[in-house]
Motif scaffolding. Structure first.
Motif, short mmCIF file in Angstrom:
data_model
loop_
_atom_site.label_atom_id
_atom_site.label_comp_id
_atom_site.label_asym_id
_atom_site.label_seq_id
_atom_site.Cartn_x
_atom_site.Cartn_y
_atom_site.Cartn_z
N PRO A 28 0.83 -1.21 0.00
CA PRO A 28 0.00 0.00 0.00
C PRO A 28 0.87 1.27 0.00
O PRO A 28 1.85 1.36 0.73
CB PRO A 28 -0.80 -0.12 1.30
CG PRO A 28 -0.91 -1.60 1.51
CD PRO A 28 0.42 -2.14 1.05
N GLY A 29 0.51 2.20 -0.87
CA GLY A 29 1.25 3.45 -1.00
C GLY A 29 2.44 3.37 -1.92
O GLY A 29 3.05 4.38 -2.25
N MET A 30 2.79 2.18 -2.36
CA MET A 30 3.95 1.96 -3.22
C MET A 30 3.56 2.19 -4.69
O MET A 30 2.46 1.84 -5.10
CB MET A 30 4.42 0.52 -3.03
CG MET A 30 5.59 0.10 -3.85
SD MET A 30 5.96 -1.65 -3.48
CE MET A 30 7.23 -1.94 -4.67
N PRO A 31 4.45 2.78 -5.49
CA PRO A 31 4.13 2.95 -6.90
C PRO A 31 4.11 1.62 -7.64
O PRO A 31 4.85 0.70 -7.29
CB PRO A 31 5.25 3.85 -7.42
CG PRO A 31 6.37 3.66 -6.47
CD PRO A 31 5.76 3.32 -5.14
N VAL A 32 3.25 1.52 -8.64
CA VAL A 32 3.23 0.35 -9.52
C VAL A 32 3.88 0.77 -10.84
O VAL A 32 3.90 1.95 -11.18
CB VAL A 32 1.80 -0.19 -9.74
CG1 VAL A 32 1.22 -0.72 -8.46
CG2 VAL A 32 0.90 0.85 -10.36
N PRO A 33 4.41 -0.19 -11.59
CA PRO A 33 5.02 0.16 -12.87
C PRO A 33 4.01 0.86 -13.79
O PRO A 33 2.82 0.57 -13.75
CB PRO A 33 5.44 -1.18 -13.45
CG PRO A 33 5.52 -2.11 -12.29
CD PRO A 33 4.50 -1.62 -11.31
N GLY A 34 4.52 1.74 -14.63
CA GLY A 34 3.67 2.43 -15.59
C GLY A 34 3.31 1.54 -16.77
O GLY A 34 3.78 0.40 -16.89
N GLU A 35 2.48 2.08 -17.64
CA GLU A 35 2.00 1.33 -18.80
C GLU A 35 3.12 0.72 -19.65
O GLU A 35 3.07 -0.47 -19.96
CB GLU A 35 1.14 2.23 -19.70
CG GLU A 35 -0.15 2.65 -19.07
CD GLU A 35 -0.80 3.79 -19.85
OE1 GLU A 35 -0.43 4.03 -21.01
OE2 GLU A 35 -1.70 4.42 -19.28
N PRO A 36 4.15 1.50 -20.02
CA PRO A 36 5.19 0.91 -20.88
C PRO A 36 5.90 -0.27 -20.22
O PRO A 36 6.13 -1.30 -20.85
CB PRO A 36 6.16 2.07 -21.12
CG PRO A 36 5.36 3.31 -20.85
CD PRO A 36 4.38 2.93 -19.79
N TYR A 63 -4.52 4.29 -6.94
CA TYR A 63 -4.85 5.71 -7.05
C TYR A 63 -3.71 6.39 -7.79
O TYR A 63 -2.59 5.89 -7.84
CB TYR A 63 -5.12 6.35 -5.69
CG TYR A 63 -3.91 6.45 -4.78
CD1 TYR A 63 -3.12 7.59 -4.75
CD2 TYR A 63 -3.56 5.40 -3.94
CE1 TYR A 63 -2.02 7.69 -3.92
CE2 TYR A 63 -2.46 5.47 -3.10
CZ TYR A 63 -1.69 6.61 -3.09
OH TYR A 63 -0.60 6.70 -2.27
N SER A 64 -4.03 7.52 -8.39
CA SER A 64 -3.07 8.23 -9.21
C SER A 64 -2.80 9.62 -8.63
O SER A 64 -3.72 10.27 -8.12
CB SER A 64 -3.63 8.35 -10.62
OG SER A 64 -2.71 8.98 -11.46
N VAL A 65 -1.55 10.05 -8.71
CA VAL A 65 -1.16 11.40 -8.31
C VAL A 65 -0.56 12.06 -9.54
O VAL A 65 0.43 11.58 -10.08
CB VAL A 65 -0.14 11.37 -7.15
CG1 VAL A 65 0.29 12.78 -6.79
CG2 VAL A 65 -0.70 10.64 -5.94
N LYS A 68 3.16 12.31 -10.54
CA LYS A 68 3.94 11.41 -9.67
C LYS A 68 3.83 9.95 -10.10
O LYS A 68 4.81 9.23 -10.04
CB LYS A 68 3.46 11.52 -8.22
CG LYS A 68 3.64 12.89 -7.62
CD LYS A 68 5.07 13.19 -7.32
CE LYS A 68 5.20 14.54 -6.64
NZ LYS A 68 6.56 14.93 -6.44
N GLY A 69 2.63 9.50 -10.47
CA GLY A 69 2.47 8.12 -10.88
C GLY A 69 1.23 7.48 -10.31
O GLY A 69 0.33 8.14 -9.80
N THR A 70 1.20 6.15 -10.38
CA THR A 70 0.07 5.35 -9.92
C THR A 70 0.55 4.51 -8.75
O THR A 70 1.63 3.91 -8.81
CB THR A 70 -0.46 4.46 -11.06
OG1 THR A 70 -0.80 5.31 -12.16
CG2 THR A 70 -1.68 3.69 -10.64
#
Length: 88
Positions: A28-36, A63-65, A68-70
């Motif tokens: 929780p609260g950790m970024p997930v990899p982006g689409e690419p 959630y998205s910021v 900053k990212g997802t």
């Protein structure tokens, strides 16, 4: 990633991200990899990765910021209590 013939690819990608969250790979609260990166990692198109991420954003898993990212959503109090009860 192996896909079942009767399973939508974007749904399989969303399920894989949920599995990684449940396994603790993404906290929780950790970024997930982006689409690419997800697209390359899982062998899908960027559009498929985007649709999976959008579905997880819509159901509150992520959630998205802006800028900053997802990120992985923080479980609500009910889910947190259930997780603590099952682990301890």
């Amino acid at each position: 990633m192996d896909f079942k013939p009767d399973e939508l690819r974007w749904q399989a990608v969303a399920d894989e991200i949920r599995r990684r969250i449940a396994a603790g790979v993404y906290q929780p609260g950790m970024p997930v990899p982006g689409e690419p990166r997800l697209a390359v990692e899982l062998g899908v198109s960027k559009g498929t990765a985007r649709r999976a991420l959008n579905a997880l954003l819509a159901d509150g898993t992520l959630y998205s910021v802006l800028g900053k990212g997802t990120f992985v959503g923080v479980p609500n109090d009910t889910e947190r209590a259930e997780q603590q009860a099952s682990t301890g």
